[in-house]
Structure formats: structure tokens, C-alpha cells
Design an enzyme around this catalytic site. Sequence first.
Site, PDB file in Angstrom:
ATOM      1  N   ILE A  27      -8.388  -4.450 -18.997  1.00 19.13           N
ATOM      2  CA  ILE A  27      -8.298  -5.169 -17.731  1.00 19.13           C
ATOM      3  C   ILE A  27      -7.669  -6.524 -18.044  1.00 19.13           C
ATOM      4  CG2 ILE A  27      -9.587  -6.100 -15.770  1.00 19.13           C
ATOM      5  CD1 ILE A  27      -9.716  -3.003 -16.109  1.00 19.13           C
ATOM      6  N   PHE A  39       0.814  -1.213   0.000  1.00 20.88           N
ATOM      7  CA  PHE A  39       0.000   0.000   0.000  1.00 20.88           C
ATOM      8  C   PHE A  39       0.853   1.272   0.000  1.00 20.88           C
ATOM      9  CE2 PHE A  39      -2.023  -3.346   2.666  1.00 20.88           C
ATOM     10  CZ  PHE A  39      -2.874  -3.823   1.702  1.00 20.88           C
ATOM     11  N   GLN A  44      -8.980  -5.970  -6.379  1.00 19.40           N
ATOM     12  CA  GLN A  44      -8.291  -4.705  -6.117  1.00 19.40           C
ATOM     13  C   GLN A  44      -9.299  -3.585  -5.900  1.00 19.40           C
ATOM     14  OE1 GLN A  44      -4.961  -4.564  -5.502  1.00 19.40           O
ATOM     15  NE2 GLN A  44      -4.353  -3.525  -7.359  1.00 19.40           N
ATOM     16  N   GLU A  92      -5.360   1.788  -7.234  1.00 18.33           N
ATOM     17  CA  GLU A  92      -5.701   2.857  -6.299  1.00 18.33           C
ATOM     18  C   GLU A  92      -7.053   3.508  -6.550  1.00 18.33           C
ATOM     19  OE1 GLU A  92      -1.555   4.798  -5.266  1.00 18.33           O
ATOM     20  OE2 GLU A  92      -1.522   3.692  -7.127  1.00 18.33           O
ATOM     21  N   GLY A 119       0.114  -8.437  -3.844  1.00 16.91           N
ATOM     22  CA  GLY A 119      -1.283  -8.820  -3.653  1.00 16.91           C
ATOM     23  C   GLY A 119      -2.119  -8.435  -4.851  1.00 16.91           C
ATOM     24  N   THR A 120      -1.466  -7.745  -5.774  1.00 19.59           N
ATOM     25  CA  THR A 120      -2.129  -7.195  -6.940  1.00 19.59           C
ATOM     26  C   THR A 120      -2.421  -8.240  -8.003  1.00 19.59           C
ATOM     27  OG1 THR A 120       0.128  -6.734  -7.570  1.00 19.59           O
ATOM     28  CG2 THR A 120      -1.132  -4.920  -6.688  1.00 19.59           C
ATOM     29  N   THR A 144      -8.726 -10.605 -10.477  1.00 22.06           N
ATOM     30  CA  THR A 144      -7.891  -9.915  -9.496  1.00 22.06           C
ATOM     31  C   THR A 144      -8.141  -8.408  -9.525  1.00 22.06           C
ATOM     32  OG1 THR A 144      -6.101  -9.984 -11.115  1.00 22.06           O
ATOM     33  CG2 THR A 144      -6.092 -11.667  -9.408  1.00 22.06           C
ATOM     34  N   ASN A 203      -6.720  -9.059 -15.986  1.00 22.49           N
ATOM     35  CA  ASN A 203      -7.360 -10.160 -15.264  1.00 22.49           C
ATOM     36  C   ASN A 203      -8.529  -9.618 -14.442  1.00 22.49           C
ATOM     37  OD1 ASN A 203      -8.112 -12.414 -13.855  1.00 22.49           O
ATOM     38  ND2 ASN A 203      -6.115 -12.798 -12.912  1.00 22.49           N
TER      39      ASN A 203
END
Lengths: 753, 156
Positions: free
Chosen positions: A644, A237, A653, A720, A464-465, A649, A646
Site C-alpha cells: 500500500i 469510475f 478508496q 475497485e 481522485g485516487t 488515500t 499511501n
Amino acid sequence: MPDGTQTMIGQPALRIDGRAKLTGRARYASDEVVPNPAHAFLVTSSIARGRIRGFHLDQARAVPGVLDILTHENVGGEAEKPKPMAGGDTTSTLESDRVWHDGQIIAVVVADSFEAAREAAHKVRVDYEAERPSATFGSPGAEEEVRKAGEHKDYHVGDAEAAFAAAPFKVDARYGTPTQHHNPIELFTTTCVWNGSKLTVYEPSQFVYGLRGNLAQQLHIEPGDIHVISRYVGGAFGSRGGITARTAWIAIAARRLGRPVRLVPTRDQGFTIVTYRAETRHHIQLGATSDGRLTALRHEGWEVTSRPSQYNVSGTETTARVYACPNILTKVNIVHADRNTPGFMRAPPETPYMFPLEVAMDELAVALGMDPVELRRVNDTMRDPATGLEYSSRSLMECYDQAGARFGWKSRDPAPRSMRDGDWLVGWGCASAAYPANIGPAAVRVTLTPEGRARVQIAAHDIGTGAYTVLAITAAERLGLPIEHVTVELGGSELPAAGLAAGSSHTAGICNAVAKACEEIRQKLALAAVVTNDGALSGQDASALVLREGALRSPAGAKEDLRAALSRVTGGVLEVYAENIPQGLPRESIGKAYAGQMSMSRGHSRQDATTYTFGAQFVEVRVHSRTGEVRVPRAVGAFAAGTIVNPLTAHSQCIGGMIWGIGAALHEATEIDPNAARYVNDNLSEYLIPVNADVPQVEAILVPERDDRVNPLGIKGLGEIGIVGMNAAVCNAVWHATGRRIRELPIRIEDLL
Amino acid sequence: MDIRLTVNGTEHALSVDVRTTLLDALRERLELTGTKKGCDLGQCGACTVLMDGRRVLACFTLAVAAEGAAITTIEGLAGDDEPLHPMQQAFLENDAYQCGYCTPGQIMSAIACVQEGYAETDEQIREYMSGNLCRCAAYPKIVAAIRQARPLLENR
Ligand code: FES
Ligand code: FES
């Protein structure tokens, strides 16, 4: 690049690193097994300003198992201060006797066991020469200055002051956002292992080359002698983007001992040994015509930073360009206090700066008697009002329309306190989200085998993205292989360099690099296949051939299997190294990535177009009429972020970001003791983040959008965007529920009683 | 102190400081690093393991106090070549995680939550899973995963 091959990009794919994470086999930095590590425990300052007169270390040294204690007195000269990613200078730690902030690292105790190191650290006694610290805005001794243009720009379009004075409808208000800490669940660990002159560092990182380059400078050693490993990162983050002070001292501790040293700092130390989101203040003035068109926008911000740093986020770079407006004026001020240096935290500029703009827009809608969505529509624009450049794409109103329909916005009664359900006051609010489409340089190595297996090697970061998976998807699609046949290696400085995994830039940067490498592979195979006399593709147009389903194919259906195609160019595997330098960045930017310096093409600084991701947030709140308790039963967001890669995921996000936004509105704030300049709630039970029961229903819609100008794959990034505007949407919903306009976050029960 | 710990069916003899937590014993001594340290204060749930089938926080349990109990960690749910446990599979399919750091604790907690009978409704799941923080905020997907896995666990 031949078209018509896009089949996997855009299809939901399960994480390729899923099994490792779900079975506990994934090795996060502090999980890496090293031989016989000693354990470090940090001693941090209990004053916020002053000097260290001396240490009393006898009791600490007497603890059985203690091996070494580092202070400025014995190692101060061995390392230079780390260089932050932004803002110039920062505070020091063991380099000198100076104390810049509460919780500053002042000593490192190393022992055979964690328990012994902890016990000894608590027995270190320190004599201070304490001075009265300044905690935050308005504290005696805090120094305010106007932020000069440099890393960030100010905008001055038309005459905002005159236009505001003349406007028939106005909003003129002040807002505030609190201090926040990232608090990823993985702690800020560091493990250092020396092998002769070679140093291996295991540390969760968003920029392994940055860590390597910076640490080399601090320790005066060659970057090539440092190997940074960060295969899995337990949340970041923004907190793991720049190097922090701890790393060098753990490296020095390990060198002194001739033994690996592992640091697992405590949760509360994580509040002061890394960065955080500083508190901000804002003054907004909006002027509009009676039909809602903006005529004036003034936005002035104030941000806290440390004494030596110029760090600021200047979110006016975004707020100046969300809506059409002929007269714009922005300004940012920095306030220096006795605090640790702040840094990037999820949507660093937009989270605090879009809050006042989007609440002010809601206030303007109320003043005009207009629906807040319609106010946004009236002021929508395809041209960046701050520079006059075109937006490469902009789907703000599509986002509003899709999310609004899903939410059921049409049935909203605009009057505040009009939607009651028993004791609960129900309110609906909305807000815009905007975030620049950034991209960094990246290098990659792609290897293709005759058996139809591919390997992607890139010093990217999966925080984690879903980076592992988007890399595999891109390679699989461009090489015509199933995803399961692609392996991905990332998170290490032995790999080709990629930039910082931040600014929602990473997917665009790394996937475009992989696509470029795969295109080189395709070209090599295609050229060899068409010039030969005996192949099925001989004499064909090389540019029209594609790799699909394990073969090189022509549009007419002729094909040659991978093994045959590959055998023309190599006796074994084909390995291609490619560097991708995004449009607008200089050639040297790839060298900068290798050197560990940040370089990024930003959506608001391009010469050819302004590139931004947009979104719309809708939220329902329920405020208890007697207790003031606020709940968020549901939220719907829609985001248009170009390609996009994927959707699975990406969706995670977006909802993660939205929940962060709900937290930013209602829960999260680091409380500061105004006298001691100390963080008070520095733990996970008092620093409130949303828990499962806080977020019943959060939906994210990915609005299809095609953008051929932003970068070759059309990826805008969405790490974000999900958080942006959500704090304002909650605030606007609270107004609708209660009639109370809260302009300072987080919204507390006492604001509503 | 010399102790014996039974973890995932294997007994280990080790000598520990009396202050050593079960979490540190697993991670630092037995190289079972799937169980995570997120706070060391009983506030985040990342260190959740099963002790005789009940969920406990390994950072809040002294290693010496775990002697004699059957401890199950995330590594004990599926071996390298085995299919995933239904709860792991449900987390995979629902993308009920991002960074994955809270995930071992979430999964151990989720299994216990079903066994305790607190996974009957989404609301109940949310309530009884609120001791496991997820900073990536995968919460809605964690609820979906538990909802999906519950019948499979009940029939196991
Ligand atoms: S590490 Fe045990 S609850 Fe956080
Ligand atoms: S998946 Fe990252 S903390 Fe839960």
C-alpha cells in the site's frame, strides 16, 4: 535494488494536490480559461431506433447569438466513429442519419452564450422515421447470441454437469443486476482550441494518450498535432476511459468557427453520450459435499449491449477462480438491444458477477447449516482452480478473520429474524471480494537537481485516487528526499505515456515506472561515485549505495551529498527517462500506450501465476418490520492488496468502494421505459446514489500483505476491490434480518413488505 | 443586463443575459471556477456558495438576483499565500475528498452547517450535509472533518 530503504512507501501522506483542490485553484477541464469561447449544446434523439428524415433549423438559427448548427447533413463525412476500448464496434452519431438509441447525439448547436445555445437546441425540430425499439432482456426484437471467446475466456474444468447432478447439497438459482450510470459529479465536458493545425483538447480523461490517438484517427490528423490536457478529473469510475463521440464534433465545431468551443453537457445527456454498466442476468449452480467442499460450479451470464457492439464484461473470469472446485463450467451470452454501448464501470466484471456467486455461497451455507465464513475457509485455495497456476499471494481468510473480529461476527445468531431491535429486524451478512491485480506499461521522466528537488513527469491520471501523491512518495523514497521536494506533472499528452487509469492497474504501473527511473539515477550516481579516486565513496560497492536524506550513502555510513554526487555525472540537473514494461507484456506495449491503445497485463491471464487482490465484506442491515425500509448502520471491509503506497488515500478508496457497493445493493438503478427504450430517472434526484445520511459507519482495514511476484514494488491495486461483494453482503444480511432471499438488485421496499 | 456582483469582497461590474445563473457568471465571466457545476438543477450541491453568510445553490440563483449580496466562494476562504481556513485544513487532514470536485461545495456547505448550529452531533452533520453529493463517497471523512473544524469555527 538495495533493500532497507522502504520508509515512505506505506506511510500515510496528505495529498500533494490537496491545497489546489481545497482552495478551488485546481483546474478541472472545463475550468481551464480559454480565450473567447463559443458554447455548444447537444441535441439528442428522442427516439431509440430509426432514421432522421430531416431537420427544421430555421427557428433555432433565428435565436440571437447562434453561430453554427452541426448535423449529419453538413459534417457527417468529417469524422469517423470513435473506436471503443473493448467490444469492437459501437453506435454512430453525426456520421449518418441512423438512430441507434434514445439520447444519441444528432446535432450540435454553437452560440455566443450558453443560454443562446440551449435555447436554440430546444428549437431544433426533427422528422424521424421511427421503428419500434427493443429496450432490454426479453424485449421483442432483442437479439441474443453466445459470447465467443476472444477478449474474454470461458472455463471448462472437469465435468460440472455430472458433478452437480451427483452433489448431495446444491444451490440452483437465477439472479439479476440493474443498469447503472457512473454519474461522476463533474459533467462530461469538452473544450477544443485550434491554433493553426494544432488542436488542444481539455477533457476529463482516464487515458489522455487514448483520447489523442483515437481522435487523430477520427479526424484524419497526426496524433502529434493534438494536445490533450486533463490535470484534474472530477471522478471517473470508468466513464472517462474510452473516447466518446462528443469530442470529435466539438473539435470540428471549433475548426469551422475558428474559435474555441466549450461543451458542458447536461446531467441527463451524460446518461446517453457516454457508457454505463449494463444490466445482467445469471444462472448459478453450486454443488457441494456435506462438509461444504464445492464439487461443481456453473455460472452462466447474460449481458445487454448495443446493436453493433460485442461489449461484455464476462465476470466469470473471476467467479471461476475464487474457490477451490474440481468441476467448473462458465458461459456468457450477449443480448443486443437499441441502447447506447455500455462500458467499464467500477469493477466492471466483478460488481455484477460476484453478486450471484456470493449470494449463492450464502444460500449454500444455509443449506449446509454452516457458518458462511467457514464455508469460504473450507473452499479457500492457494491454487487457481481454473488454470492450476499458483496465486502469487492470497489473503482471503486473513481478510475474513480481521474484518470478522472487528465486526463482531462471532456473536451472530445464524437463524434468520433472530436479531430484533424493537421494530427493526437486524441482519448480518458477509461476502468475499476478489479483483485481478492488473498492470499496464508506463514511461516517465524524472529530473533531479543539485538542490535536492525532483520533478516527475508522466501522463498519468489522478481521478481522485491520489496518483499525484503516490508518484511523489515513490520518487521521494527512492531519491531520498522529503515529499515536499518532489513536484509531479501529470494529466497531459505532452508527458511520457502511461496507460489507462483503470482496472485498478494505475498505481502499480506508474509507481513501478518511477521506481525504475529513480533506480537509474541511483545507479548513475553510485557508479560515478565509486570509480572516482577522491570521493568518500570511492572504491565502494556501487550496488550497495542508496540515496537517503539528501545524500548518497554506503551501508557503513560513508556519504556524499547530492550536489557532489550529481556534479560527477552532470553540470546541472540529471534527467532520466525510463519505460516500464510489466512482466508478460511485449516490448511494443509501450508503443501502444503512446499510440493510445490499451495494453494491460491481467491478473487472470499471466503465464507464471494468478495475481489477485482479495477482501472480505461484513455488513449490518436494519429492516423496518412494518415499512420495509432498509438502513445500513455499519459495514466493515478488509482488503489485502500487496504494497500500500499511501494508506491514507488507499483507505479513502476502499471506503468509497464499499459505499458504492451499498448503493449498488439498495439504491442505484437506471430505470428503462420498456416501450421507448429510454432512461427514465436520468438525473441526480431520481437516480439514487448514497448520501451522507445513508452511510453512518464504514470501516476499511488494510491487511498487510507482501507479494514479490506480482511486480517489483508488490502493488496489487485497490481502486475497485472495495465495491466487490458488498452488494452480496447487504443482500445476505437482508436475508438474515428477514428470511427473504432477494436475488434481484437493487433491493426495494416492495421486496420486503 | 448590467449588474454589480460583490464576490469575496471585490465588486465586479458585468453585463449578463437575464437567464445567466450566478454559477455561470462566476465560472464563465469572473473566472472563479472553484465553484463547480455538477447538475445545474439544484440536485448535487457542487455549486454551493455563501450569500450574506447563508448557503445557496449558485445554479439555482440568477446572477441578477445576487446583486447587492455579499457572495463568498471557495476562492475567498484562503488567499494564495495564506494558511487554509480551518474547514479546508480539516478536509486536508481527514482526506475528506478524493477527486475534489464536490469539495468546494462541501466546504462552503460545511461552514454554513456549523454556523447554522447543525453540526452538534455526527447524526446532525450527516443529515444537514446530505444535500451535497459526493460520488467518491468521502462521507465518513467529511463528517470527521466537520467535527474537527467545528470548535475552531465557533471560536473564530
Ligand atoms: S450544480 Fe447546482 S446543485 Fe448541482
Ligand atoms: S470528492 Fe469526488 S465527488 Fe466528492
